[in-house]
Design an enzyme around this catalytic site. Structure first.
Site, PDB file in Angstrom:
ATOM      1  N   ASN A   9       0.904  -1.150  -0.054  1.00  0.00           N
ATOM      2  CA  ASN A   9       0.045   0.037   0.155  1.00  0.00           C
ATOM      3  C   ASN A   9       0.779   1.247  -0.107  1.00  0.00           C
ATOM      4  OD1 ASN A   9      -1.911   2.075   0.531  1.00  0.00           O
ATOM      5  ND2 ASN A   9      -2.035   1.446   2.602  1.00  0.00           N
ATOM      6  N   LYS A  11       0.093   4.375  -0.278  1.00  0.00           N
ATOM      7  CA  LYS A  11      -0.475   5.476   0.306  1.00  0.00           C
ATOM      8  C   LYS A  11      -0.273   6.704  -0.465  1.00  0.00           C
ATOM      9  CE  LYS A  11      -0.092   3.237   4.777  1.00  0.00           C
ATOM     10  NZ  LYS A  11       0.149   3.303   6.118  1.00  0.00           N
ATOM     11  N   HIS A  95      -9.478   1.305   5.062  1.00  0.00           N
ATOM     12  CA  HIS A  95      -8.116   1.374   5.622  1.00  0.00           C
ATOM     13  C   HIS A  95      -8.286   2.222   6.827  1.00  0.00           C
ATOM     14  CE1 HIS A  95      -3.927   2.512   6.554  1.00  0.00           C
ATOM     15  NE2 HIS A  95      -3.712   1.465   5.822  1.00  0.00           N
ATOM     16  N   GLU A  97      -6.974   4.638   7.938  1.00  0.00           N
ATOM     17  CA  GLU A  97      -6.489   6.042   7.724  1.00  0.00           C
ATOM     18  C   GLU A  97      -7.791   6.719   6.987  1.00  0.00           C
ATOM     19  OE1 GLU A  97      -2.962   5.570   5.579  1.00  0.00           O
ATOM     20  OE2 GLU A  97      -1.852   4.939   7.624  1.00  0.00           O
ATOM     21  N   GLU A 167      -5.479  -4.926  10.688  1.00  0.00           N
ATOM     22  CA  GLU A 167      -4.331  -3.960  10.800  1.00  0.00           C
ATOM     23  C   GLU A 167      -4.576  -3.245  12.158  1.00  0.00           C
ATOM     24  OE1 GLU A 167      -2.158  -2.824   6.955  1.00  0.00           O
ATOM     25  OE2 GLU A 167      -3.999  -1.327   7.197  1.00  0.00           O
ATOM     26  N   GLY A 173       2.517   2.231  10.780  1.00  0.00           N
ATOM     27  CA  GLY A 173       3.695   3.252  10.381  1.00  0.00           C
ATOM     28  C   GLY A 173       4.326   3.680  11.920  1.00  0.00           C
ATOM     29  N   SER A 213       3.405  -2.296  10.183  1.00  0.00           N
ATOM     30  CA  SER A 213       5.147  -2.317  10.352  1.00  0.00           C
ATOM     31  C   SER A 213       5.526  -3.678  10.009  1.00  0.00           C
ATOM     32  CB  SER A 213       5.364  -1.883  11.880  1.00  0.00           C
ATOM     33  OG  SER A 213       4.963  -0.531  12.132  1.00  0.00           O
TER      34      SER A 213
HETATM   35  P1  PGA Z   1       2.961   0.297   7.604  1.00  0.00           P
HETATM   36  O1  PGA Z   1       1.617   0.599   7.044  1.00  0.00           O
HETATM   37  O2  PGA Z   1       3.677  -1.032   7.143  1.00  0.00           O
HETATM   38  O3  PGA Z   1       3.670   1.544   7.176  1.00  0.00           O
HETATM   39  O4  PGA Z   1       2.830   0.041   9.105  1.00  0.00           O
HETATM   40  C1  PGA Z   1       0.750  -0.787   6.784  1.00  0.00           C
HETATM   41  C2  PGA Z   1      -0.585  -0.155   6.220  1.00  0.00           C
HETATM   42  O5  PGA Z   1      -1.064   0.880   6.524  1.00  0.00           O
HETATM   43  O6  PGA Z   1      -1.334  -0.886   5.396  1.00  0.00           O
END
Ligand code: PGA
Length: 251
Positions: A9, A11, A95, A97, A167, A173, A213
């Site tokens: 992803n 983003k 997601h 976010e 997640e 992140g 992560s």
């Molecule tokens: P990250 O993000 O690997 O940077 O923690 C995962 C995601 O949001 O899909």
């Protein structure tokens, strides 16, 4: 019996030329990888160019969101037929976010999932608890709410075309990965919820990715868990080498 599935992803990152360069490098690194499904999810503006680079490769294209109407007066939105048209096979829906910053709800997730499926796009449906939820012992309740709300009223075949991504929001992140045991605990809960809502047969064939992560260093132990069928990768998918290493740890 469940093919592992690794999705990157990207983003809100990468111009078209950066996206093309990343895709080209990645394609070279994973040409020999079979037995694992590989997906990249660039921004909308890079989908067309990346789609061209991916033609004939073993990497699938995904979008990061979709709107549930096919067309009409919905300024700023992109529909499932448009994503199909540009070459997407998958779309990430719900997601954290989007839930956190853009008002995504279980209801809108469910509408988007149905729209995607009706146009032969496979949804990657994201669920996950916030840190406060975990600390207050509400993880199970939140996951149940996301699963029953987001995945409501699908047929068995539709669920089998979908992927669930667990997640934990506190792990996204932050560099703070869930331990393999924490991931397994929630993945098995999700599978149980799917068993209750569908059947053992359907639930046992549905793929559940872990996200938060994921890095080359922790991917293998996460994916070694019996109910973890792959990874949804943010930060580490922005480098072809690290993403390719994660893909290889699923083999
Ligand atoms: P990250 O993000 O690997 O940077 O923690 C995962 C995601 O949001 O899909």
């Amino acid at each position: 019996m469940r093919t592992p599935i690794i999705a990157g992803n990207w983003k809100l990152n990468n111009t078209i030329s950066e996206a093309v360069a990343l895709t080209t490098e990645l394609k070279g690194l994973v040409t020999d990888c079979t037995g694992v499904e590989i997906i990249v999810a660039p921004t909308f503006t890079a989908l067309h160019a990346v789609s061209g680079v991916l033609k004939g490769s073993n990497i699938h294209l995904a979008a990061q969101d979709v709107y549930w109407e096919d067309s009409g007066a919905f300024t700023g939105e992109v529909s499932a037929p448009m994503l199909k048209d540009v070459g997407c096979d998958y779309v990430i829906i719900g997601h954290s976010e989007r839930r956190q910053y853009f008002g995504e709800t279980n209801e809108s997730v469910n509408q988007k999932v149905k729209a995607a499926l009706s146009h032969d796009l496979k949804p990657i449906i994201c669920v996950g608890e916030q840190l406060e939820d975990r600390e207050a012992g509400r993880t199970e309740t939140v996951i149940e709410d996301h699963i029953t709300g987001g995945i409501a009223d699908l047929s068995d075949a539709q669920l089998l075309s979908s992927v669930v991504a667990y997640e934990p929001v506190w792990a996204i992140g932050t560099g703070k990965t869930a331990t393999p045991a924490q991931a397994q605990e929630v993945h098995s809960l999700i599978r149980k919820l799917l068993t209750d809502a569908y059947s053992d047969e359907v639930a046992s064939q549905t793929r559940i990715q872990y996200g938060g992560s994921v890095k080359p260093e922790n991917a293998a132990e996460l994916m070694a868990q019996p109910d973890v069928d792959g990874a949804l990768v943010g930060g580490a998918s922005l480098q072809a080498e690290s993403f390719a290493e994660i893909v290889k740890s699923a083999l």
